[in-house]
Scaffold this motif. Structure first.
Motif, PDB file in Angstrom:
ATOM      1  N   THR A   8      40.226 -56.127  31.746  1.00 32.64           N
ATOM      2  CA  THR A   8      39.864 -55.749  32.935  1.00 32.64           C
ATOM      3  C   THR A   8      39.394 -54.615  33.726  1.00 32.64           C
ATOM      4  O   THR A   8      39.829 -53.442  33.604  1.00 32.64           O
ATOM      5  CB  THR A   8      42.444 -56.033  32.740  1.00 32.64           C
ATOM      6  N   PRO A   9      38.479 -54.578  35.158  1.00 33.69           N
ATOM      7  CA  PRO A   9      38.095 -53.435  35.034  1.00 33.69           C
ATOM      8  C   PRO A   9      38.741 -52.859  36.024  1.00 33.69           C
ATOM      9  O   PRO A   9      40.220 -52.869  36.262  1.00 33.69           O
ATOM     10  CB  PRO A   9      37.050 -54.537  36.219  1.00 33.69           C
ATOM     11  N   ALA A  10      37.839 -51.943  35.755  1.00 34.51           N
ATOM     12  CA  ALA A  10      39.285 -50.240  36.197  1.00 34.51           C
ATOM     13  C   ALA A  10      39.354 -50.521  37.776  1.00 34.51           C
ATOM     14  O   ALA A  10      38.910 -51.080  38.383  1.00 34.51           O
ATOM     15  CB  ALA A  10      38.675 -49.118  36.040  1.00 34.51           C
ATOM     16  N   ARG A  11      40.289 -49.734  38.362  1.00 33.16           N
ATOM     17  CA  ARG A  11      40.843 -49.907  39.845  1.00 33.16           C
ATOM     18  C   ARG A  11      40.215 -49.351  40.561  1.00 33.16           C
ATOM     19  O   ARG A  11      39.488 -48.282  39.766  1.00 33.16           O
ATOM     20  CB  ARG A  11      42.425 -49.722  39.609  1.00 33.16           C
ATOM     21  N   ARG A  12      39.451 -49.905  41.601  1.00 31.87           N
ATOM     22  CA  ARG A  12      38.592 -49.187  42.617  1.00 31.87           C
ATOM     23  C   ARG A  12      39.288 -48.080  42.811  1.00 31.87           C
ATOM     24  O   ARG A  12      40.350 -47.806  43.505  1.00 31.87           O
ATOM     25  CB  ARG A  12      37.838 -50.039  43.516  1.00 31.87           C
ATOM     26  N   ARG A  13      38.396 -47.241  43.814  1.00 33.06           N
ATOM     27  CA  ARG A  13      39.100 -46.190  44.140  1.00 33.06           C
ATOM     28  C   ARG A  13      39.266 -45.953  45.853  1.00 33.06           C
ATOM     29  O   ARG A  13      38.857 -47.109  45.975  1.00 33.06           O
ATOM     30  CB  ARG A  13      37.637 -44.582  44.281  1.00 33.06           C
ATOM     31  N   PRO A  14      40.533 -45.444  46.014  1.00 35.90           N
ATOM     32  CA  PRO A  14      40.712 -45.855  47.536  1.00 35.90           C
ATOM     33  C   PRO A  14      39.775 -45.812  48.559  1.00 35.90           C
ATOM     34  O   PRO A  14      38.877 -45.067  48.391  1.00 35.90           O
ATOM     35  CB  PRO A  14      42.096 -44.695  47.935  1.00 35.90           C
ATOM     36  N   GLY A  15      39.918 -46.944  50.016  1.00 26.74           N
ATOM     37  CA  GLY A  15      38.570 -46.552  50.608  1.00 26.74           C
ATOM     38  C   GLY A  15      37.598 -47.103  50.357  1.00 26.74           C
ATOM     39  O   GLY A  15      38.000 -47.679  49.467  1.00 26.74           O
ATOM     40  N   ARG A  16      36.152 -47.448  51.413  1.00 26.71           N
ATOM     41  CA  ARG A  16      35.446 -48.280  51.298  1.00 26.71           C
ATOM     42  C   ARG A  16      34.460 -47.563  49.517  1.00 26.71           C
ATOM     43  O   ARG A  16      34.447 -45.667  49.670  1.00 26.71           O
ATOM     44  CB  ARG A  16      34.640 -48.370  52.839  1.00 26.71           C
ATOM     45  N   VAL A  54      39.650 -59.237  39.106  1.00 29.99           N
ATOM     46  CA  VAL A  54      38.319 -59.019  39.999  1.00 29.99           C
ATOM     47  C   VAL A  54      38.581 -57.315  40.141  1.00 29.99           C
ATOM     48  O   VAL A  54      37.276 -56.436  40.238  1.00 29.99           O
ATOM     49  CB  VAL A  54      38.168 -59.469  41.494  1.00 29.99           C
ATOM     50  N   GLY A  55      39.336 -56.953  39.455  1.00 28.38           N
ATOM     51  CA  GLY A  55      39.715 -55.008  39.360  1.00 28.38           C
ATOM     52  C   GLY A  55      40.244 -54.627  40.629  1.00 28.38           C
ATOM     53  O   GLY A  55      39.921 -53.677  40.952  1.00 28.38           O
ATOM     54  N   LEU A  56      40.864 -55.788  42.165  1.00 25.28           N
ATOM     55  CA  LEU A  56      40.638 -55.286  43.110  1.00 25.28           C
ATOM     56  C   LEU A  56      42.755 -55.976  43.252  1.00 25.28           C
ATOM     57  O   LEU A  56      42.599 -55.967  42.313  1.00 25.28           O
ATOM     58  CB  LEU A  56      40.752 -56.267  44.110  1.00 25.28           C
ATOM     59  N   SER A  57      43.569 -54.852  44.300  1.00 25.72           N
ATOM     60  CA  SER A  57      44.719 -54.616  44.653  1.00 25.72           C
ATOM     61  C   SER A  57      45.104 -55.899  45.363  1.00 25.72           C
ATOM     62  O   SER A  57      43.772 -56.537  45.857  1.00 25.72           O
ATOM     63  CB  SER A  57      45.076 -53.571  45.962  1.00 25.72           C
ATOM     64  N   GLU A  58      46.074 -56.579  45.166  1.00 22.75           N
ATOM     65  CA  GLU A  58      46.247 -57.972  45.662  1.00 22.75           C
ATOM     66  C   GLU A  58      46.476 -58.595  47.219  1.00 22.75           C
ATOM     67  O   GLU A  58      45.600 -58.977  47.762  1.00 22.75           O
ATOM     68  CB  GLU A  58      47.602 -58.679  45.804  1.00 22.75           C
TER      69      GLU A  58
END
Lengths: 222, 222
Positions: A8-16, A54-58
């Motif tokens: 599971t890839p780490a969650r990405r940071r908020p924002g672009r 993919v390490g994205l939010s839904e």
DNA sequence: ATTATCTATAGATCTATAGATAATGC
DNA sequence: ATTATCTATAGATCTATAGATAATGC
């Protein structure tokens, strides 16, 4: 004790994301989706699971695809049955006129190579999970190959490479392509072991040899 | 304007049904489950949908089966691949020794008849929906048939019905059974039209004829 | 301003269970 | 007492959306 599930890839940071971090997210999603759909089926795969992979939010998924169905269709289009009858090079087409058995062996071995690639095998797994097995897409692909072989056999019957008493080209094409199609569907899927795949490819090539040896005229003169 | 969906039986009354009304509910559930699983897959079929189809509440289902998975397994066991190599009657086995081509035609036509029945076609649809296509169950069934045909061919090679130069019995069995297996999997499923099925059966029988005509010795003497 | 992500959440299902009810069979 | 059903509901999960946030590119 908060161990993340493996892979599971780490969650990405908020924002672009920063320019350096930006990849082709849409393609990443499609790839992950195909893998999961192939393994668990359409309803068996949640958008949540795809996002996590993919390490994205839904919700980020829905910025790229309007619905789960749209994502599935994109995946299918990307990995779907390519009309790969483009093994029709000039050299090959010369062989078709001078040595049909060798041409067939070459053609089938090209197909096998293509079908043995991961993308093609994922497609088979996808199709055998979601009722697409009997969809027009696959039927067309299979019937398409048979039609192509039929046209070849027609030419060879006319040229005397094949004895007329064997009957119409369609019948020959059915008997010729049957074992090839079955081997693909049964043994060239995403979860097949390398041994199983090797065995299947060998079986198919031996079938081609047997078929040509019992059908083609040994003493053909142009 | 409260029209019920078509084919939905009325809710049953609370409490144990009267003797006259009591059928084999468990079998009814299994039948409905197979139909729905075959059409929508395991995760695509809710216990709710199965219950509604039988005219039961969801909880009544759980009185008969401990879980959805258990219900699926019961359905599979009930409709699963029967080891139907019992077409081996005394008459047939005599034919195997006196007229192999006719024996093969008879055998395949018996198989086709069996596979064309609704139960067998539901099984194919089930298997091509839930990743069971590549399960051991189906593999065993297919390999089993090939093994049986292999043993027949072995006998016929030894008895001189088949020329030795064709190679080992396994190769012959692969080429012989391939188109038959593919036709079953592709065309003898629950949603196939009668025309498609008729065509498939005819194609298979013509394949058998072609195969035997190019392999068996025409001039065999016992 | 636009793009690509996030957090939070609505609203619909889904599986499974608890407890009530009505017939059966001893 | 047992069997076969029902109603009601807990608790999990699923798809999809609204609104916030942080970077990009003009």
């Amino acid at each position: 004790m908060d161990t993340l599930p493996q892979g599971t890839p780490a969650r990405r940071r908020p924002g672009r994301p920063r320019k350096a971090d930006s990849g082709d997210t849409k393609a990443e999603i499609t790839r992950a989706a195909v893998r999961l759909f192939a393994r668990h089926g359409f309803t068996g795969t949640s958008t949540r699971a795809i996002a996590r992979e993919v390490g994205l939010s839904e919700s980020a998924l829905y910025a790229h695809f309007t619905s789960k169905q749209a994502l599935f269709e994109a995946a299918l289009a990307r990995f779907g049955p390519q009309g790969s009858t483009d093994s029709h090079t000039a050299i090959a087409s010369m062989l078709a006129e001078t040595d049909p058995p060798r041409f067939l062996a070459k053609m089938v071995s090209d197909f096998l190579e293509h079908w043995d690639r991961e993308e093609a095998r994922l497609l088979i797994s996808l199709v055998t999970r979601d009722g697409l097995m009997h969809s027009d897409a696959l039927r067309t692909a299979l019937v398409g190959m048979r039609a192509y072989v039929t046209s070849l056999f027609d030419d060879w019957l006319a040229a005397g490479w094949l004895p007329a008493h064997l009957g119409p080209a369609e019948r020959l094409a059915f008997s010729f392509t049957g074992p090839i199609g079955l081997a693909r569907v049964m043994h060239l899927h995403a979860d097949a072991t390398p041994e199983e795949r090797t065995q299947a490819r060998a079986d198919v090539l031996q079938h081609v040899e047997l078929f040509t040896s019992v059908t083609f005229n040994a003493d053909h003169k142009e």
